[in-house]
Design an enzyme around this catalytic site. Structure first.
Site, mmCIF file in Angstrom:
data_model
loop_
_atom_site.group_PDB
_atom_site.id
_atom_site.type_symbol
_atom_site.label_atom_id
_atom_site.label_comp_id
_atom_site.label_asym_id
_atom_site.label_seq_id
_atom_site.Cartn_x
_atom_site.Cartn_y
_atom_site.Cartn_z
ATOM 1 N N CYS A 2 72.110 16.425 72.301
ATOM 2 C CA CYS A 2 73.170 16.689 71.337
ATOM 3 C C CYS A 2 73.997 17.905 71.748
ATOM 4 C CB CYS A 2 72.581 16.963 69.965
ATOM 5 S SG CYS A 2 71.526 15.650 69.364
ATOM 6 N N ARG A 27 75.950 15.803 78.955
ATOM 7 C CA ARG A 27 74.602 16.077 78.464
ATOM 8 C C ARG A 27 73.902 14.809 77.975
ATOM 9 N NH1 ARG A 27 73.851 21.579 76.788
ATOM 10 N NH2 ARG A 27 72.438 20.830 75.188
ATOM 11 N N TRP A 74 72.503 12.602 70.359
ATOM 12 C CA TRP A 74 71.554 11.813 71.154
ATOM 13 C C TRP A 74 70.432 11.475 70.182
ATOM 14 C CZ3 TRP A 74 66.441 12.045 72.864
ATOM 15 C CH2 TRP A 74 66.113 11.271 73.981
ATOM 16 N N ASN A 100 71.548 20.435 66.296
ATOM 17 C CA ASN A 100 70.779 20.021 67.478
ATOM 18 C C ASN A 100 69.343 20.428 67.235
ATOM 19 O OD1 ASN A 100 73.216 19.432 68.580
ATOM 20 N ND2 ASN A 100 73.153 20.978 70.198
ATOM 21 N N GLY A 101 68.396 19.602 67.661
ATOM 22 C CA GLY A 101 66.978 19.948 67.477
ATOM 23 C C GLY A 101 66.335 18.969 66.513
ATOM 24 N N GLU A 483 60.807 12.006 94.235
ATOM 25 C CA GLU A 483 62.166 12.358 93.819
ATOM 26 C C GLU A 483 63.150 11.231 94.155
ATOM 27 O OE1 GLU A 483 63.523 14.286 91.909
ATOM 28 O OE2 GLU A 483 65.598 14.477 92.535
ATOM 29 N N LYS A 487 65.426 9.273 91.398
ATOM 30 C CA LYS A 487 66.898 9.183 91.476
ATOM 31 C C LYS A 487 67.334 7.734 91.311
ATOM 32 C CE LYS A 487 67.943 12.307 90.891
ATOM 33 N NZ LYS A 487 67.144 13.467 90.707
ATOM 34 N N GLU A 490 66.738 6.380 87.628
ATOM 35 C CA GLU A 490 67.555 6.877 86.518
ATOM 36 C C GLU A 490 69.001 6.420 86.567
ATOM 37 O OE1 GLU A 490 67.317 11.134 85.970
ATOM 38 O OE2 GLU A 490 67.521 11.542 88.086
ATOM 39 N N HIS A 506 45.569 1.517 98.519
ATOM 40 C CA HIS A 506 44.679 1.531 97.358
ATOM 41 C C HIS A 506 45.285 0.813 96.160
ATOM 42 C CE1 HIS A 506 42.004 4.213 99.515
ATOM 43 N NE2 HIS A 506 43.084 4.865 99.904
ATOM 44 N N LYS A 605 71.203 15.377 79.941
ATOM 45 C CA LYS A 605 71.152 16.389 80.996
ATOM 46 C C LYS A 605 70.153 17.490 80.655
ATOM 47 C CE LYS A 605 72.406 18.251 84.869
ATOM 48 N NZ LYS A 605 71.758 17.662 86.050
HETATM 49 O O1 M6R Z 1 66.897 21.164 83.355
HETATM 50 P P1 M6R Z 1 65.546 20.856 83.889
HETATM 51 O O2 M6R Z 1 65.423 21.075 85.339
HETATM 52 O O3 M6R Z 1 64.446 21.568 83.134
HETATM 53 O O4 M6R Z 1 65.344 19.324 83.610
HETATM 54 C C1 M6R Z 1 64.147 18.673 83.870
HETATM 55 C C2 M6R Z 1 64.344 17.173 83.868
HETATM 56 O O5 M6R Z 1 64.764 16.746 82.591
HETATM 57 C C3 M6R Z 1 65.373 16.728 84.902
HETATM 58 O O6 M6R Z 1 65.039 17.158 86.173
HETATM 59 C C4 M6R Z 1 65.503 15.199 84.904
HETATM 60 O O7 M6R Z 1 64.340 14.617 85.400
HETATM 61 C C5 M6R Z 1 66.739 14.791 85.706
HETATM 62 N N1 M6R Z 1 67.451 13.772 85.028
HETATM 63 C C6 M6R Z 1 66.403 14.337 87.064
HETATM 64 O O8 M6R Z 1 67.493 13.892 87.773
#
Ligand code: M6R
Length: 610
Positions: A2, A27, A74, A100-101, A483, A487, A490, A506, A605
């Protein structure tokens, strides 16, 4: 997640609010709304989907005012629809709140207030707060006091902005666990949950702390704590430039941020390398350098991509700094009863500096007396401010939801920290100088990799219809496999798994057939021969193989379908290089599928709720 914006001044607030909400789009959100104050009271317009839809709805309507608040939601409590979008209003239509929250005790509050006759029309937790504030106003409290009284009954997290028709010249805001800043202008003031919404208007910012409650007028503001004591706030000057938060000619922020990596990695190390001494100096943690080096254990805690960076950090610390290291998901760490002693250092990694789980784990660590260091990109963020000391990444604003340049900057900062500790221990001057030299060469090597963009796009286009992907690596490149898979998941919505390559036998090997692409990070290090064997195992089962290999490796082409060749460096720095082709691969697959690369579905974000 949010987002909050607000304006009080002499201009029409509507374009300012819409512009601010657009800056917060990155965000992640699913609905948006703005509310303004005019002579008839509060007026709210909301819409599901993008801010552009809200803008269309407003355009042409006589919707203007010099005071207003706006929100991107959100969804947590209640589906994304217009009713659940913010601002929320009281039954009389005189009070509006954006939040927010999460209000954790909203069910109890709702029960009590419903019994008193308040009518609830949404599924949100926020609405309980609206009626609670209203209940105090009805008892004769002025707005500021009503907000404070209501918040003292609330459990949970909030960044809120509140406006009431009886006080048409002020916005009351409060913060607990969700970021909120005040932007100071000339006969006008702003609020935002993220400074990117303010940079077009002012560089003067006041960061609110948890427990702060502020009243904002056109020419003034004050901040109190929850006991009503005045708090003097420092005005800080932000250095973020408008061009840094625009696409700069690229089709997507993600591509721009991938392409910026020679500079962002350079900036993460700039002024921090001491070649003659074969070490690094990190101003933010210098004072704690000995304590860090003497730590019995270094725990790294983070979420998502930052957690993957932490895994690489674990390998670095164990190889060079001779310090036992552990990596913990922040969300698990905080809810276990982690054994943390005063001899430990806990390093929190977060791009945004606002991730709720990481922030909570940090607070718990401080309670237990361990040294709590932060590794953040966003200057002035909650984790940066809560940490005992820390290191900024200096990667510049990262707007694409998929973290790219922050990841490689995190790896760079972790290498610097490792080098600093290692030199305080037994690493020789010449070995330290080798690491410094290799670090200095990294930006140019990244440039070389970025020149492979067209080749990677061609490969990506061939695999855009795949339903599943495996990413495999060993040693330092195992976290890179994780990683790479994250990527792809997502932004392309393709199911992808990362594994240590040896684990394949395994279980995951059962998945391999001609429809299963496997991405191997197969660099010429001590694991090379072993990874070649794993490649053979996939090939024998007709899996399609993409390898990230070294430039001078011709042998690998005998075994794989496609190879992407990157320069050599020392083992600890390999992940900085090998992550980049995987970022480009994911990016081009998502673009080929016509997906919203910068704002993938369901993602935010900054994950500011637990
Ligand atoms: O802002 P942060 O690094 O704490 O965020 C952690 C994760 O939410 C963030 O890395 C998320 O996995 C990303 N979307 C990855 O691309």
């Amino acid at each position: 997640m949010c987002g909050i914006v607000g304006y009080i001044g002499n201009k029409n607030c509507v374009p300012i609010l819409i512009g601010g909400l657009k800056q917060l789009e990155y965000r992640g959100y699913d609905s948006a709304g703005i509310g303004v104050m005019n002579h008839n009271g509060v007026h709210v317009v909301k819409s599901v989907g993008k801010v552009a839809a809200l803008e269309t709805k407003i355009n042409g309507s006589p919707f203007r005012s010099t005071l207003g608040i706006g929100h991107t939601r959100w969804a947590t409590h209640g589906v994304p629809n217009e009713r659940n979008a913010h601002p929320h209003v009281n039954n009389a239509g005189t009070l509006m709140v954006i939040h927010n929250g999460i209000i954790e005790n909203y069910v109890e509050i709702k029960k009590t207030l419903s019994a008193e006759g308040f009518r609830f029309v949404t599924e949100t937790d926020t609405e309980a707060l609206v009626h609670l504030i209203d209940s105090f106003i009805r008892r004769g409290y002025p707005l500021f006091k009503a907000v404070r009284a209501a918040l003292s009954q609330v459990k949970g997290t909030y960044g809120i902005a509140v406006v009431h028709a009886s006080e048409p010249d002020c916005i009351v805001v409060a913060k607990n666990g969700s970021p909120l800043t005040i932007g100071i202008g000339d006969s006008e003031n702003f609020i935002a949950s993220d400074v990117s919404a303010l940079v077009a208007h002012t560089k003067q910012i006041v960061y609110l702390e948890d427990g702060d409650i502020a009243e904002i007028r056109r020419d003034s503001f004050f901040v109190n704590d929850m006991t009503d004591q005045r708090i003097e706030k420092e005005v800080q000057y932000i250095t973020v430039k408008l061009e840094e938060i625009s696409k700069g000619g690229y089709p997507h922020f993600m591509l721009k941020e991938i392409m910026e990596q020679p500079e962002s990695v350079y900036n993460a190390m700039r002024g921090r390398l001491l070649y003659d001494e074969g070490t690094s100096k990190l101003g933010g943690i210098d004072e704690y350098a000995d304590r860090l080096a003497d730590s019995k254990r270094i725990i790294i805690s983070a979420c998502g991509t930052s957690w993957h960076a932490g895994l690489v950090g674990e390998y670095m610390l164990e190889q060079y700094a001779e310090t036992p290291a552990e990596v913990e998901y922040a969300s698990e760490f905080r809810y276990r009863n982690p054994i943390i002693t005063k001899d430990d250092t806990v390093l929190f990694i977060s791009q945004s500096g606002e991730t709720a789980d990481t922030l909570a784990a940090l607070k718990e660590t401080k309670r237990k007396g361990a040294l709590a260091l932060g590794l953040c990109n966003v200057v002035g963020s909650s984790i940066a401010r809560e940490s005992t000391a820390g290191v900024y990444l200096h990667a510049g604003p990262e707007i694409g939801v998929a973290s790219t340049k922050a990841f490689t900057a995190q790896l760079t900062a972790l290498a610097l920290i490792t080098l600093m500790i290692a030199r305080k221990k037994r690493l020789s001057l010449t070995d330290g100088q080798t690491i410094v030299r290799e670090l200095q060469m990294i930006p140019d090597k990244i440039r070389t990799i970025l020149r492979l963009n067209a080749q990677i796009e061609t490969i990506a286009n061939k695999f855009a219809d795949a339903r599943n992907f495996l990413y495999l690596g060993r040693g330092y490149n195992f976290p890179v496999a994780l990683e790479g898979a994250l990527k792809l998941k997502e932004i392309s919505y393709i199911h992808a798994e990362g594994y240590p390559a040896a684990e394949m036998k395994h279980g995951p090997i059962a998945l391999i057939d001609e429809n299963m692409p496997a991405v191997f990070i197969a660099l010429k290090d001590s694991t090379y021969e072993k990874i070649l064997s794993n490649i053979q195992e996939v090939k024998a089962r007709h899996g399609k193989i993409i390898a990230i290999a070294n430039e001078d490796d011709e042998e690998i082409d005998n075994y794989v379908d496609y190879s992407i060749k990157i320069p050599r460096t020392i083992r600890m720095l390999n992940p900085i290089l090998s992550a980049i082709p995987l970022q480009l691969l994911a990016y081009h697959i998502a673009v080929h599928k016509g997906l919203n690369v910068d704002q993938p579905r369901n993602l935010a974000k900054s994950v500011t709720v637990e």
